[in-house]
Design a protein around this motif. Structure first.
Motif, PDB file in Angstrom:
ATOM      1  N   ALA A 253      -5.526  -9.256   6.410  1.00  0.00           N
ATOM      2  CA  ALA A 253      -4.330  -8.909   7.193  1.00  0.00           C
ATOM      3  C   ALA A 253      -3.747  -7.585   6.724  1.00  0.00           C
ATOM      4  CB  ALA A 253      -3.285 -10.011   7.064  1.00  0.00           C
ATOM      5  N   ARG A 254      -3.118  -6.899   7.681  1.00  0.00           N
ATOM      6  CA  ARG A 254      -2.308  -5.713   7.384  1.00  0.00           C
ATOM      7  C   ARG A 254      -0.986  -5.922   8.091  1.00  0.00           C
ATOM      8  NH1 ARG A 254      -4.490  -0.110   8.671  1.00  0.00           N
ATOM      9  NH2 ARG A 254      -4.015  -0.838  10.763  1.00  0.00           N
ATOM     10  N   ALA A 255       0.060  -5.472   7.462  1.00  0.00           N
ATOM     11  CA  ALA A 255       1.363  -5.691   8.086  1.00  0.00           C
ATOM     12  C   ALA A 255       2.306  -4.534   7.820  1.00  0.00           C
ATOM     13  CB  ALA A 255       1.985  -6.987   7.563  1.00  0.00           C
ATOM     14  N   LEU A 256       3.246  -4.403   8.732  1.00  0.00           N
ATOM     15  CA  LEU A 256       4.374  -3.500   8.513  1.00  0.00           C
ATOM     16  C   LEU A 256       5.623  -4.357   8.411  1.00  0.00           C
ATOM     17  CD1 LEU A 256       5.697  -0.627   8.515  1.00  0.00           C
ATOM     18  CD2 LEU A 256       5.986  -0.934  10.988  1.00  0.00           C
ATOM     19  N   PHE A 257       6.303  -4.260   7.280  1.00  0.00           N
ATOM     20  CA  PHE A 257       7.595  -4.908   7.109  1.00  0.00           C
ATOM     21  C   PHE A 257       8.661  -3.824   7.184  1.00  0.00           C
ATOM     22  CE2 PHE A 257       6.874  -9.330   5.645  1.00  0.00           C
ATOM     23  CZ  PHE A 257       5.501  -9.311   5.495  1.00  0.00           C
ATOM     24  N   LEU A 258       9.839  -4.185   7.691  1.00  0.00           N
ATOM     25  CA  LEU A 258      10.957  -3.235   7.700  1.00  0.00           C
ATOM     26  C   LEU A 258      12.089  -3.788   6.863  1.00  0.00           C
ATOM     27  CD1 LEU A 258      10.908  -1.943  11.360  1.00  0.00           C
ATOM     28  CD2 LEU A 258      10.790  -0.549   9.307  1.00  0.00           C
ATOM     29  N   GLU A 259      12.575  -2.974   5.957  1.00  0.00           N
ATOM     30  CA  GLU A 259      13.685  -3.394   5.102  1.00  0.00           C
ATOM     31  C   GLU A 259      14.910  -3.684   5.950  1.00  0.00           C
ATOM     32  OE1 GLU A 259      13.476  -1.460   0.660  1.00  0.00           O
ATOM     33  OE2 GLU A 259      14.792  -0.597   2.140  1.00  0.00           O
ATOM     34  N   VAL A 260      15.563  -4.776   5.629  1.00  0.00           N
ATOM     35  CA  VAL A 260      16.840  -5.100   6.280  1.00  0.00           C
ATOM     36  C   VAL A 260      17.814  -5.557   5.202  1.00  0.00           C
ATOM     37  CG1 VAL A 260      15.846  -5.776   8.527  1.00  0.00           C
ATOM     38  CG2 VAL A 260      16.112  -7.499   6.721  1.00  0.00           C
ATOM     39  N   GLY A 261      19.101  -5.422   5.492  1.00  0.00           N
ATOM     40  CA  GLY A 261      20.119  -5.909   4.564  1.00  0.00           C
ATOM     41  C   GLY A 261      20.504  -7.329   4.946  1.00  0.00           C
ATOM     42  N   VAL A 262      21.392  -7.922   4.163  1.00  0.00           N
ATOM     43  CA  VAL A 262      21.819  -9.300   4.433  1.00  0.00           C
ATOM     44  C   VAL A 262      22.477  -9.386   5.809  1.00  0.00           C
ATOM     45  CG1 VAL A 262      24.101  -9.126   3.340  1.00  0.00           C
ATOM     46  CG2 VAL A 262      22.881 -11.316   3.350  1.00  0.00           C
TER      47      VAL A 262
ATOM     48  N   ASP B 278       0.823  -1.208   0.000  1.00  0.00           N
ATOM     49  CA  ASP B 278       0.000   0.000   0.000  1.00  0.00           C
ATOM     50  C   ASP B 278       0.855   1.255   0.000  1.00  0.00           C
ATOM     51  OD1 ASP B 278      -2.477  -1.439   0.157  1.00  0.00           O
ATOM     52  OD2 ASP B 278      -1.996  -1.874   2.244  1.00  0.00           O
ATOM     53  N   ALA B 279       1.982   1.199   0.662  1.00  0.00           N
ATOM     54  CA  ALA B 279       2.846   2.383   0.736  1.00  0.00           C
ATOM     55  C   ALA B 279       4.253   1.988   1.156  1.00  0.00           C
ATOM     56  CB  ALA B 279       2.269   3.387   1.734  1.00  0.00           C
ATOM     57  N   LEU B 280       5.184   2.813   0.754  1.00  0.00           N
ATOM     58  CA  LEU B 280       6.594   2.605   1.059  1.00  0.00           C
ATOM     59  C   LEU B 280       7.116   3.932   1.599  1.00  0.00           C
ATOM     60  CD1 LEU B 280       8.608   0.292   0.466  1.00  0.00           C
ATOM     61  CD2 LEU B 280       9.074   1.405  -1.718  1.00  0.00           C
ATOM     62  N   VAL B 281       7.577   3.925   2.840  1.00  0.00           N
ATOM     63  CA  VAL B 281       8.078   5.172   3.442  1.00  0.00           C
ATOM     64  C   VAL B 281       9.414   4.863   4.094  1.00  0.00           C
ATOM     65  CG1 VAL B 281       7.585   7.034   5.077  1.00  0.00           C
ATOM     66  CG2 VAL B 281       5.699   5.883   3.917  1.00  0.00           C
ATOM     67  N   GLY B 282      10.502   5.275   3.467  1.00  0.00           N
ATOM     68  CA  GLY B 282      11.819   4.919   3.981  1.00  0.00           C
ATOM     69  C   GLY B 282      11.949   3.404   4.012  1.00  0.00           C
ATOM     70  N   ARG B 283      12.326   2.854   5.190  1.00  0.00           N
ATOM     71  CA  ARG B 283      12.465   1.390   5.326  1.00  0.00           C
ATOM     72  C   ARG B 283      11.130   0.712   5.574  1.00  0.00           C
ATOM     73  NH1 ARG B 283      15.422   0.280  10.318  1.00  0.00           N
ATOM     74  NH2 ARG B 283      15.272  -1.878   9.672  1.00  0.00           N
ATOM     75  N   LYS B 284      10.070   1.487   5.783  1.00  0.00           N
ATOM     76  CA  LYS B 284       8.786   0.910   6.171  1.00  0.00           C
ATOM     77  C   LYS B 284       7.948   0.524   4.945  1.00  0.00           C
ATOM     78  CE  LYS B 284       8.400   3.539  10.433  1.00  0.00           C
ATOM     79  NZ  LYS B 284       7.678   4.627  11.117  1.00  0.00           N
ATOM     80  N   ILE B 285       7.490  -0.723   4.956  1.00  0.00           N
ATOM     81  CA  ILE B 285       6.672  -1.228   3.847  1.00  0.00           C
ATOM     82  C   ILE B 285       5.313  -1.624   4.433  1.00  0.00           C
ATOM     83  CG2 ILE B 285       6.599  -2.858   1.930  1.00  0.00           C
ATOM     84  CD1 ILE B 285       9.598  -3.458   2.619  1.00  0.00           C
ATOM     85  N   TYR B 286       4.275  -0.941   3.990  1.00  0.00           N
ATOM     86  CA  TYR B 286       2.922  -1.202   4.476  1.00  0.00           C
ATOM     87  C   TYR B 286       2.229  -2.110   3.461  1.00  0.00           C
ATOM     88  CZ  TYR B 286       3.900   2.855   7.434  1.00  0.00           C
ATOM     89  OH  TYR B 286       4.449   3.730   8.331  1.00  0.00           O
ATOM     90  N   VAL B 287       1.790  -3.278   3.935  1.00  0.00           N
ATOM     91  CA  VAL B 287       1.255  -4.299   3.032  1.00  0.00           C
ATOM     92  C   VAL B 287      -0.099  -4.781   3.569  1.00  0.00           C
ATOM     93  CG1 VAL B 287       1.898  -6.389   1.759  1.00  0.00           C
ATOM     94  CG2 VAL B 287       3.661  -5.044   2.831  1.00  0.00           C
TER      95      VAL B 287
END
Ligand SMILES: CCCCCCCCCCCC(=O)SCCNC(=O)CCNC(=O)[C@H](O)C(C)(C)COP(=O)(O)OP(=O)(O)OC[C@H]1O[C@@H](n2cnc3c(N)ncnc32)[C@H](O)[C@@H]1OP(=O)(O)O
Length: 186
Positions: free
Chosen positions: A148-157, A122-131
């Motif tokens: 369901a609604r979720a917040l994912f946070l971008e992470v590196g390897v 639904d939206a991408l704000v910085g590292r935050k991914i709203y799905v």
């Protein structure tokens, strides 16, 4: 903590490297109990939606997924939704982990049924991914069994290097040097 995207959040753009509409998405990790082809996996399978951003997923509900007699366990539905939403974000951005997952259970799901899930960023704000996503009974426009609604946070390897088991990184194609560095850092 809220997982409501800010009203002025930019619409997500499709990652040009993501597979095209209709194509099966690859498992985000072969050892995954959501979508990997391993014992104990729910074997959720996903395809890119017609718009190139949303994802369609299939989950066949079997005996081993029961919670109440003859009915799907709620935690299994959450796993399937987590996996589907976690596949939807791959259409837009790189690796991320679930920070929060909210699920509403709307209908009981009988063993032997198939759930069709539709998920999108639904939206991408910085590292935050709203799905968000929904699970439909029997067909894509079937009765809604869960949302369901979720917040994912971008992470590196480095997230997986720091917190996971180094030997599992081989499954992600990490080089021996990277694995040794992870072992030393622990
Ligand atoms: C190699 C390929 C493999 C690819 C593999 C892909 C895996 C996908 C698998 C399917 C999905 C899973 O099962 S994933 C596994 C389950 N999830 C996990 O194990 C995650 C465990 N949690 C964590 O590791 C951590 O809490 C993180 C990474 C999520 C966040 O830690 P952090 O990076 O230090 O970030 P932090 O500063 O806390 O928060 C950043 C911003 O997000 C907000 N925030 C953080 N958590 C929340 C929350 N629950 N609800 C609301 N908001 C939150 C904060 O307020 C802050 O907002 P502001 O102040 O900036 O506004």
């Amino acid at each position: 903590m809220s997982i409501e995207p800010p009203a002025d959040a930019a619409a997500p753009q499709r990652n040009p490297k993501a597979p095209p509409p209709g194509e099966r998405t690859t498992s985000h990790y072969e050892g995954c109990r959501g979508c990997g082809d391993v014992p104990g996996s729910l074997r959720v399978r996903s395809w890119v939606g017609d718009d190139g951003v949303s994802v369609i997923s299939r989950f066949d509900v079997l005996e081993e997924h029961q919670g109440a007699p003859g009915l799907l366990h709620g935690g299994m539905l959450m796993t399937a939704l987590d996996d589907a939403l976690g596949t939807a974000y791959t259409q837009v951005t790189r690796s991320a982990v679930t920070a929060r997952l909210e699920t509403d259970f709307r209908r009981p799901v009988p063993v032997g049924s198939t759930l069709w899930l539709r998920s999108r960023v639904d939206a991408l704000v910085g590292r935050k991914i709203y799905v968000s996503g929904e699970a439909h009974l029997g067909e894509l426009d079937g009765e809604v069994a869960g949302t369901a609604r979720a917040l994912f946070l971008e992470v590196g390897v480095e997230h997986f290097l720091r917190h996971g088991r180094p030997e599992d990184l081989e499954a992600l194609g990490a080089s021996r040097e990277v694995i040794e560095a992870a072992r030393t850092a622990r």
